[in-house]
Design an enzyme around this catalytic site. Structure first.
Site, mmCIF file in Angstrom:
data_model
loop_
_atom_site.group_PDB
_atom_site.id
_atom_site.type_symbol
_atom_site.label_atom_id
_atom_site.label_comp_id
_atom_site.label_asym_id
_atom_site.label_seq_id
_atom_site.Cartn_x
_atom_site.Cartn_y
_atom_site.Cartn_z
ATOM 1 N N ASP A 47 0.831 -1.204 0.000
ATOM 2 C CA ASP A 47 0.000 0.000 0.000
ATOM 3 C C ASP A 47 0.865 1.253 0.000
ATOM 4 O O ASP A 47 0.561 2.240 -0.673
ATOM 5 C CB ASP A 47 -0.908 0.012 1.235
ATOM 6 C CG ASP A 47 -2.041 -0.995 1.118
ATOM 7 O OD1 ASP A 47 -2.182 -1.591 0.032
ATOM 8 O OD2 ASP A 47 -2.776 -1.170 2.099
ATOM 9 N N ALA A 48 1.946 1.204 0.786
ATOM 10 C CA ALA A 48 2.817 2.376 0.894
ATOM 11 C C ALA A 48 3.485 2.689 -0.441
ATOM 12 O O ALA A 48 3.587 3.854 -0.846
ATOM 13 C CB ALA A 48 3.873 2.145 1.972
ATOM 14 N N SER A 96 -13.186 7.207 -2.194
ATOM 15 C CA SER A 96 -12.078 6.841 -1.305
ATOM 16 C C SER A 96 -11.699 8.065 -0.491
ATOM 17 O O SER A 96 -12.073 9.194 -0.826
ATOM 18 C CB SER A 96 -10.886 6.338 -2.112
ATOM 19 O OG SER A 96 -10.410 7.357 -2.967
ATOM 20 N N LEU A 97 -10.944 7.861 0.575
ATOM 21 C CA LEU A 97 -10.521 8.966 1.433
ATOM 22 C C LEU A 97 -9.181 9.522 0.983
ATOM 23 O O LEU A 97 -8.315 8.784 0.510
ATOM 24 C CB LEU A 97 -10.405 8.501 2.884
ATOM 25 C CG LEU A 97 -11.689 8.033 3.570
ATOM 26 C CD1 LEU A 97 -11.382 7.565 4.981
ATOM 27 C CD2 LEU A 97 -12.725 9.145 3.593
ATOM 28 N N LYS A 130 -9.103 2.805 10.874
ATOM 29 C CA LYS A 130 -9.212 2.544 9.433
ATOM 30 C C LYS A 130 -9.007 1.042 9.234
ATOM 31 O O LYS A 130 -7.882 0.554 9.219
ATOM 32 C CB LYS A 130 -8.182 3.342 8.640
ATOM 33 C CG LYS A 130 -8.358 3.209 7.127
ATOM 34 C CD LYS A 130 -7.357 4.074 6.373
ATOM 35 C CE LYS A 130 -7.617 4.002 4.879
ATOM 36 N NZ LYS A 130 -7.481 2.640 4.340
ATOM 37 N N LYS A 303 -13.352 12.268 10.704
ATOM 38 C CA LYS A 303 -14.540 12.735 9.983
ATOM 39 C C LYS A 303 -15.183 13.889 10.743
ATOM 40 O O LYS A 303 -15.320 13.821 11.977
ATOM 41 C CB LYS A 303 -15.575 11.609 9.851
ATOM 42 C CG LYS A 303 -15.113 10.383 9.112
ATOM 43 C CD LYS A 303 -16.202 9.313 9.147
ATOM 44 C CE LYS A 303 -15.728 8.018 8.519
ATOM 45 N NZ LYS A 303 -16.727 6.936 8.679
ATOM 46 N N CYS A 422 32.416 -23.686 10.048
ATOM 47 C CA CYS A 422 32.062 -22.537 10.880
ATOM 48 C C CYS A 422 32.933 -21.337 10.520
ATOM 49 O O CYS A 422 34.162 -21.457 10.445
ATOM 50 C CB CYS A 422 32.251 -22.896 12.354
ATOM 51 S SG CYS A 422 31.999 -21.504 13.487
ATOM 52 N N CYS A 425 35.445 -20.779 13.773
ATOM 53 C CA CYS A 425 36.484 -21.726 14.209
ATOM 54 C C CYS A 425 36.843 -22.780 13.160
ATOM 55 O O CYS A 425 37.685 -23.645 13.418
ATOM 56 C CB CYS A 425 36.047 -22.416 15.499
ATOM 57 S SG CYS A 425 34.623 -23.508 15.288
ATOM 58 N N CYS A 440 27.475 -25.331 14.564
ATOM 59 C CA CYS A 440 28.867 -25.631 14.870
ATOM 60 C C CYS A 440 28.882 -26.386 16.195
ATOM 61 O O CYS A 440 28.374 -25.884 17.201
ATOM 62 C CB CYS A 440 29.677 -24.340 14.974
ATOM 63 S SG CYS A 440 31.337 -24.580 15.657
#
EC number: 6.5.1.2
Length: 698
Positions: A47-48, A96-97, A130, A303, A422, A425, A440
């Site tokens: 959405d962002a 829509s808002l 919302k 609102k 690892c 070591c 490890c």
């Protein structure tokens, strides 16, 4: 134009030709995203991310009005209804808002209302959640539900009448005789129901839903209502559509109350405000509690309360002037992986970590994200140089949701080869049966594991040695001031014996800092049994398991004696641990393996001789605060937060982090936050620090 880097666009410097190219590109992109979101229930972007593109489009069109097209997204709501459903013309458009993303946006919203109405005060504003679901309109004729539809493009929606009727709590009839009475709201699925639904989908071999909103949308838009009936859909109503009785309610506040009286489901967490300060306070409180809600929300809605003023304010072609949505910061972002490193944990788990170009998500700058294991990297085909989508919810560690394959550069992206040894070591890594993580096994000599175990031992929930953070531990290890956990308690004495390079002479330490550290170390020598057990970093022994073990063994001596018998295959002890709810076979096996290692036993023996380990003090339901949930908020003058938590646990209480209906008591210190207000609203008992200390001493 194949790609668009919006970070480089300066609208003020755009030429008309360049602006047209961008708007044309955005039109195609937004149309593609609308199709995926509204029609396919399978969003391609967050959405962002969508909001960023749409806001850019709107700003460019505002500067170059001649670029506005018939289908321009600055004048568009939703998406054209699917041909699979019959179409419904909305008697009153479903707009829509407008969105706000900062306090300044909300302040401007109020100013515009004041200027429009020619008033010098803020009118009463209703503040609501919302809900992140699918918008719908339901029409009643003479009190009987006759038609239900989705928002669609705001003018024409999809007929979902029979599907809506399958939601058991949705009224089929109303005790009214109005010719037309339309309600509007949001259909959603709770977070818990969403998880259960996806488990069912997986068992059936069907595609999983990406989030609760998509699950709700996909469920209500089924061609077969019988399938919809099997889905755990819920709804909230919050507005009217077309009505013939214009005197049903005169304000938004009254409307919500009357809709509730008609047995509609109405979210009751709304307030009436008349100033910017309380509006923003509502937003902040909701943002704090957001992750504790049963359902998803993506902001709050403001609102104008008075319907007469709403009528005067009217609307633009896409949104009403009397309302605005204050959106939460993005919980999802996109950034680039610059490298992948390996992190060795206290029990030897080797975890790949993605290093990222720093990105701000929900107010937190993120530069690292765990990739969990080799299988995670391979299943998502994550490569160094890829652009990835990050998700962050609350304080949860950010997770990589997937790769932006459209941005992958085949020449610069590099596959990560998971090593066989690892990184600390060089011992061979193994993947134990039933696990996906590589480990490890060189626990006693692996430098990374030694470091992580010491960090864990002194951490807040273990011995809680303030002033001994990760950087200082790294310094002490690298410079041989300590080599193991026991050395922490010998640090002060050993430091006195040094002829040079004493800690107080090291840059960044200083005499006051060092003396304070030594004081904290000495205070930490007095520890309760369950914290001591937790501090040992036995695999599968977390805080809760440590409490259960402490409750079972009662004393440090008995814990060690019985654990040694466990290591020597005493069946009775093993079976007893396996049968304790919350422990089980895994914990018993790991405790047994831990005590089979002589070096671990030697370490514990030395610690027992240094520390004062308090016996387990639980006395069942006879304790003052047995079975009660307590929450603390603010700062305390006489005790630390860690100590006050220990006090509560000793009295049999469970310490919570958030105030809810399950909270029995809130203890407030100085600068108490939103928890105090929430507790007052819920009628929870509240006491201050002085009253708490008195209770503890009694």
């Amino acid at each position: 134009m194949n790609k668009l880097d919006i970070s480089t666009i300066n609208i003020e410097q755009l030429t008309s030709d360049h602006a047209k190219k961008i708007v044309d590109f955005l039109a195609l992109e937004l149309q593609k995203y609308d199709q995926a979101y509204y029609s396919d229930n399978n969003p391609l972007v967050t959405d962002a991310q969508y909001d960023v593109l749409k806001n850019l489009n709107n700003k460019i069109v505002a500067k170059f009005p001649h670029l506005a097209l018939v289908n321009d997204h600055s004048k568009k709501v939703g998406f054209t209804p699917s041909a699979q459903f019959s179409k419904v013309v909305h008697l009153k458009p479903m707009l829509s808002l407008a969105n706000g993303f900062c306090v300044e946006d909300i302040s401007n919203f109020i100013t515009k209302i004041q200027n429009f109405l020619k008033i010098d005060h803020c009118p009463k504003i209703v503040c609501e959640y919302k809900i992140d679901g699918l918008s719908f309109n339901a029409r009643y004729e003479y009190g009987v539900l006759t038609l239900a539809s989705t928002r669609g493009d705001g003018q024409i929606g999809e007929n979902i009448t029979e599907n809506l009727k399958t939601i058991q709590s949705f009224p089929q009839t109303l005790p009214i005789t109005d010719k037309v009475f339309e309600v509007r709201g949001e259909i959603y699925i709770t977070n818990n129901d969403f998880r259960v639904l996806n488990i069912q989908q997986q068992k059936l071999g069907k595609a999983l839903f990406s989030n609760p909103r998509n699950a709700a949308a996909g469920s209500i838009r089924q061609l077969d209502p019988a399938i919809t009936a099997q889905r755990p859909l819920k709804y909230f109503v919050y507005a009217l559509g077309e009505v013939t009785n214009h005197h049903f309610a005169s304000t938004q506040f009254e409307l919500l109350q009357k809709l509730s009286q008609l047995k509609f489901s109405v979210n009751t967490d709304y307030i009436l405000s008349d100033n910017l300060h309380s509006m923003i306070e509502f937003y902040n409180n909701v943002a704090t509690e957001r992750n504790n809600l049963a359902f998803e929300i993506d902001g709050v809605v403001y609102k104008v309360n008075d319907f007469a003023l709403q009528e005067r304010l009217g609307a633009t072609s896409t949104s009403p002037r009397f309302a605005i949505a204050y959106k939460f910061p993005a919980l999802i972002g996109r950034t680039k992986i610059t490298n992948i490193t390996l992190q060795v944990g206290k029990t030897g788990a080797v975890t790949p970590v993605a290093l990222l170009i720093p990105i701000n998500i929900a107010g937190v700058t993120i530069s690292r994200a765990t990739l969990h294991n080799k299988q995670e990297i391979e299943s998502k085909d994550i490569r160094i140089g890829d652009y990835v989508f990050l998700h962050r919810a609350g304080d949860v560690i950010p997770k990589i949701n997937g790769v932006d394959l459209s941005a992958r550069d085949a020449q610069s992206s590099t596959r990560f080869i998971f090593p066989a040894t690892c990184p600390s070591c060089n011992q061979n890594l193994v993947v134990n049966e039933g696990e996906t993580v590589a480990r490890c096994g060189n626990s006693l000599a692996c430098p990374a594991q030694i470091y992580e175990r010491i960090c864990h031992f002194v951490s807040k929930d273990a011995l809680n040695i303030d002033g001994l953070g990760r950087q200082r531990i790294r310094f002490l290890l690298d410079n041989k001031y300590i080599v193991n956990i026991v050395d922490i308690f010998l640090l002060e004495e050993n430091n006195k014996l040094l002829s040079s390079n004493k800690l107080e002479d090291i840059a960044g330490w200083g005499i006051k800092s060092v003396n304070k550290l030594f004081k904290n170390i000495n205070q930490a020598k007095n520890v309760i049994l369950d914290r001591f057990i937790y501090a040992l970093a036995v695999k599968h022994v977390g805080k809760y398991s440590a409490k259960l073990l402490a409750k079972e063994f009662k004393t440090a001596k008995n814990f060690i004696d019985q654990s040694l018998k466990l290591a020597n295959n005493v069946t009775e002890i093993y079976e007893k641990l396996c049968n304790i709810e919350g422990l089980g076979v895994k914990t018993a096996d790991q405790l047994k393996q831990f005590f089979m290692v002589s070096a671990n036993v030697n370490l514990i023996t030395k610690l027992v001789n240094i520390l004062t380990i308090q016996d387990w003090q639980y006395h069942g339901d006879n304790l003052l605060l047995s079975n009660q949930t307590i929450v603390f908020t603010g700062t305390f003058a006489t005790v630390s937060r860690s100590e006050i938590k220990v006090q509560a646990e000793k009295l049999g209480a469970k310490v919570g982090t958030q105030v809810s209906n399950n909270t029995d008591l809130l203890v407030v210190g100085n600068k108490a936050g939103n928890k105090l207000q929430k507790a007052q609203q819920l009628g929870i008992k509240i006491i201050n620090e002085e009253e708490w200390i008195k209770m503890v001493n009694e």
